[in-house]
Write a protein that holds these residues in place. Structure first.
Motif, PDB file in Angstrom:
ATOM      1  N   UNK A 169     -17.838  33.021 -26.947  1.00 28.34           N
ATOM      2  CA  UNK A 169     -17.552  33.754 -28.174  1.00 28.34           C
ATOM      3  C   UNK A 169     -18.401  33.273 -29.343  1.00 28.34           C
ATOM      4  N   UNK A 170     -18.874  32.033 -29.268  1.00 27.99           N
ATOM      5  CA  UNK A 170     -19.693  31.475 -30.359  1.00 27.99           C
ATOM      6  C   UNK A 170     -21.186  31.681 -30.124  1.00 27.99           C
ATOM      7  N   UNK A 171     -21.558  31.968 -28.889  1.00 25.88           N
ATOM      8  CA  UNK A 171     -22.972  31.988 -28.534  1.00 25.88           C
ATOM      9  C   UNK A 171     -23.709  33.135 -29.226  1.00 25.88           C
ATOM     10  N   UNK A 172     -24.808  32.789 -29.896  1.00 20.16           N
ATOM     11  CA  UNK A 172     -25.656  33.790 -30.530  1.00 20.16           C
ATOM     12  C   UNK A 172     -25.101  34.389 -31.797  1.00 20.16           C
ATOM     13  N   UNK A 173     -23.972  33.877 -32.272  1.00 18.18           N
ATOM     14  CA  UNK A 173     -23.338  34.480 -33.441  1.00 18.18           C
ATOM     15  C   UNK A 173     -23.678  33.828 -34.762  1.00 18.18           C
ATOM     16  N   UNK A 174     -24.325  32.644 -34.721  1.00 21.45           N
ATOM     17  CA  UNK A 174     -24.701  31.923 -35.939  1.00 21.45           C
ATOM     18  C   UNK A 174     -23.487  31.661 -36.832  1.00 21.45           C
ATOM     19  N   UNK A 175     -22.320  31.465 -36.223  1.00 24.27           N
ATOM     20  CA  UNK A 175     -21.100  31.265 -36.996  1.00 24.27           C
ATOM     21  C   UNK A 175     -20.510  29.878 -36.788  1.00 24.27           C
ATOM     22  N   UNK A 176     -21.278  28.980 -36.176  1.00 26.51           N
ATOM     23  CA  UNK A 176     -20.782  27.637 -35.931  1.00 26.51           C
ATOM     24  C   UNK A 176     -20.248  27.467 -34.527  1.00 26.51           C
ATOM     25  N   UNK A 177     -20.227  26.222 -34.071  1.00 29.50           N
ATOM     26  CA  UNK A 177     -19.788  25.941 -32.723  1.00 29.50           C
ATOM     27  C   UNK A 177     -18.318  25.544 -32.691  1.00 29.50           C
ATOM     28  N   UNK A 178     -17.773  25.408 -31.494  1.00 31.86           N
ATOM     29  CA  UNK A 178     -16.351  25.108 -31.314  1.00 31.86           C
ATOM     30  C   UNK A 178     -16.154  23.593 -31.309  1.00 31.86           C
ATOM     31  N   UNK A 179     -16.105  22.992 -32.487  1.00 32.97           N
ATOM     32  CA  UNK A 179     -16.003  21.542 -32.582  1.00 32.97           C
ATOM     33  C   UNK A 179     -14.730  20.985 -31.944  1.00 32.97           C
ATOM     34  N   UNK A 180     -13.555  21.618 -32.103  1.00 32.28           N
ATOM     35  CA  UNK A 180     -12.357  21.073 -31.452  1.00 32.28           C
ATOM     36  C   UNK A 180     -12.488  20.984 -29.936  1.00 32.28           C
ATOM     37  N   UNK A 181     -13.173  21.951 -29.330  1.00 33.19           N
ATOM     38  CA  UNK A 181     -13.349  21.915 -27.875  1.00 33.19           C
ATOM     39  C   UNK A 181     -14.178  20.705 -27.471  1.00 33.19           C
ATOM     40  N   UNK A 182     -15.239  20.414 -28.217  1.00 33.81           N
ATOM     41  CA  UNK A 182     -16.102  19.293 -27.854  1.00 33.81           C
ATOM     42  C   UNK A 182     -15.435  17.960 -28.163  1.00 33.81           C
ATOM     43  N   UNK A 183     -14.579  17.938 -29.174  1.00 27.75           N
ATOM     44  CA  UNK A 183     -13.834  16.717 -29.449  1.00 27.75           C
ATOM     45  C   UNK A 183     -12.911  16.396 -28.275  1.00 27.75           C
ATOM     46  N   UNK A 184     -12.326  17.426 -27.717  1.00 27.28           N
ATOM     47  CA  UNK A 184     -11.446  17.247 -26.554  1.00 27.28           C
ATOM     48  C   UNK A 184     -12.242  16.821 -25.325  1.00 27.28           C
ATOM     49  N   UNK A 205     -24.327  19.123 -36.009  1.00 32.28           N
ATOM     50  CA  UNK A 205     -24.971  18.165 -35.118  1.00 32.28           C
ATOM     51  C   UNK A 205     -24.504  16.748 -35.422  1.00 32.28           C
ATOM     52  N   UNK A 206     -24.370  16.428 -36.689  1.00 33.35           N
ATOM     53  CA  UNK A 206     -23.882  15.101 -37.070  1.00 33.35           C
ATOM     54  C   UNK A 206     -22.463  14.885 -36.547  1.00 33.35           C
ATOM     55  N   UNK A 207     -21.616  15.916 -36.655  1.00 33.49           N
ATOM     56  CA  UNK A 207     -20.240  15.786 -36.169  1.00 33.49           C
ATOM     57  C   UNK A 207     -20.200  15.630 -34.653  1.00 33.49           C
ATOM     58  N   UNK A 208     -21.007  16.406 -33.948  1.00 32.56           N
ATOM     59  CA  UNK A 208     -21.043  16.297 -32.496  1.00 32.56           C
ATOM     60  C   UNK A 208     -21.503  14.908 -32.067  1.00 32.56           C
ATOM     61  N   UNK A 209     -22.529  14.395 -32.730  1.00 33.28           N
ATOM     62  CA  UNK A 209     -23.031  13.063 -32.397  1.00 33.28           C
ATOM     63  C   UNK A 209     -21.972  12.003 -32.670  1.00 33.28           C
ATOM     64  N   UNK A 210     -21.254  12.147 -33.780  1.00 29.45           N
ATOM     65  CA  UNK A 210     -20.248  11.158 -34.158  1.00 29.45           C
ATOM     66  C   UNK A 210     -19.083  11.121 -33.178  1.00 29.45           C
ATOM     67  N   UNK A 211     -18.757  12.264 -32.573  1.00 25.33           N
ATOM     68  CA  UNK A 211     -17.631  12.291 -31.637  1.00 25.33           C
ATOM     69  C   UNK A 211     -18.031  11.872 -30.224  1.00 25.33           C
ATOM     70  N   UNK A 212     -19.317  11.598 -30.007  1.00 24.41           N
ATOM     71  CA  UNK A 212     -19.768  11.085 -28.724  1.00 24.41           C
ATOM     72  C   UNK A 212     -20.288  12.123 -27.751  1.00 24.41           C
TER      73      UNK A 212
END
Length: 245
Positions: A169-184, A205-212
């Motif tokens: 649902x996020x792919x190609x939409x330029x509306x941001x990624x699903x950060x809660x999913x990646x945190x999980x 990108x900074x948030x994704x890197x920070x969550x590992x």
């Protein structure tokens, strides 16, 4: 965190779809190998290739284009799309591809997945494409009843080391990624997770890197100029190494 600029291939061209919809396609280049070289000059160490025709048809269609890109050298190249037999896996690896991504085959034939992981180890990754939390297959054209998070945990138990997780649902939409999913997903110890779908801003990108999260795939945001690859590389890419995710 490693960055993977993406080139989606259809009929030998570099394209982007919106939410996996083949009718909503934009062509960005008739020379995908030149796009790959441009990414390399901008600081990329890795490249994510998808054979869209292959994903839809169930057999590699853009093999020659992938081989041409891999032969240029200088990049850790991973590829997915329609790779559903061992011969196809072997052909890509013999052609210079560093890592093969299994998608539909990983869902439909777990025995095949286990054989490939046993034989090729970290050179096999699994692409988990999620629509409303359920795993989608066959080029995102079919949705299963499998919970995408449970499936990732299962893959780890099978010995898979890297998962590319895409929120369709996020792919190609330029509306941001699903950060809660990646945190999980980042909590799955022993599994390298690569984020894909909708990444638009450096702050994400900074948030994704920070969550590992181990890696991030960059697509439409690069092609439209919303993100500059050289800036992203300086911000989050690991200072050394290639294809670590």
């Amino acid at each position: 965190m490693e960055l993977f600029p993406a080139i989606d291939l259809r009929q030998g061209r570099a394209v982007r779809l919106v939410q996996g919809d083949y009718s909503r396609m934009t062509v960005y280049s008739d020379q995908p190998a030149q796009v790959a070289e441009r990414f390399r000059r901008q600081g990329a160490r890795n490249l994510h290739l998808v054979d869209l025709d292959g994903a839809k048809e169930g057999a590699p269609v853009n093999f020659d284009t992938v081989k041409e890109i891999a032969a240029q050298g200088g990049l850790f190249v991973e590829v997915g799309g329609g790779i559903r037999t061992e011969r196809r896996v072997a052909r890509y690896l013999e052609a210079g591809v560093d890592r093969v991504i299994l998608g539909t085959a990983a869902v439909a034939d777990p025995d095949f997945l286990q054989r490939m992981v046993a034989r090729y180890g970290p050179r096999i990754a699994v692409g988990v494409d999620a629509r409303e939390g359920k795993v989608a297959t066959h080029g995102w054209l079919q949705t299963t009843g499998l919970d995408s998070f449970d499936f990732c945990a299962h893959l780890r138990e099978l010995g898979v080391r890297t998962v590319i997780y895409t929120d369709i649902a996020r792919d190609g939409g330029l509306a941001g990624t699903n950060l809660p999913a990646y945190r999980r997903l980042a909590g799955l110890e022993g599994l390298a997770v690569v984020a894909s779908g909708g990444i638009t801003a450096l702050e994400e990108l900074k948030e994704l890197a920070a969550m590992g999260v181990a890696g991030a795939i960059l697509g439409k945001a690069l092609y439209t100029g919303r993100l500059r690859l050289d800036e992203a590389v300086k911000l989050v890419q690991n200072p050394s190494g290639r294809g670590k995710a």
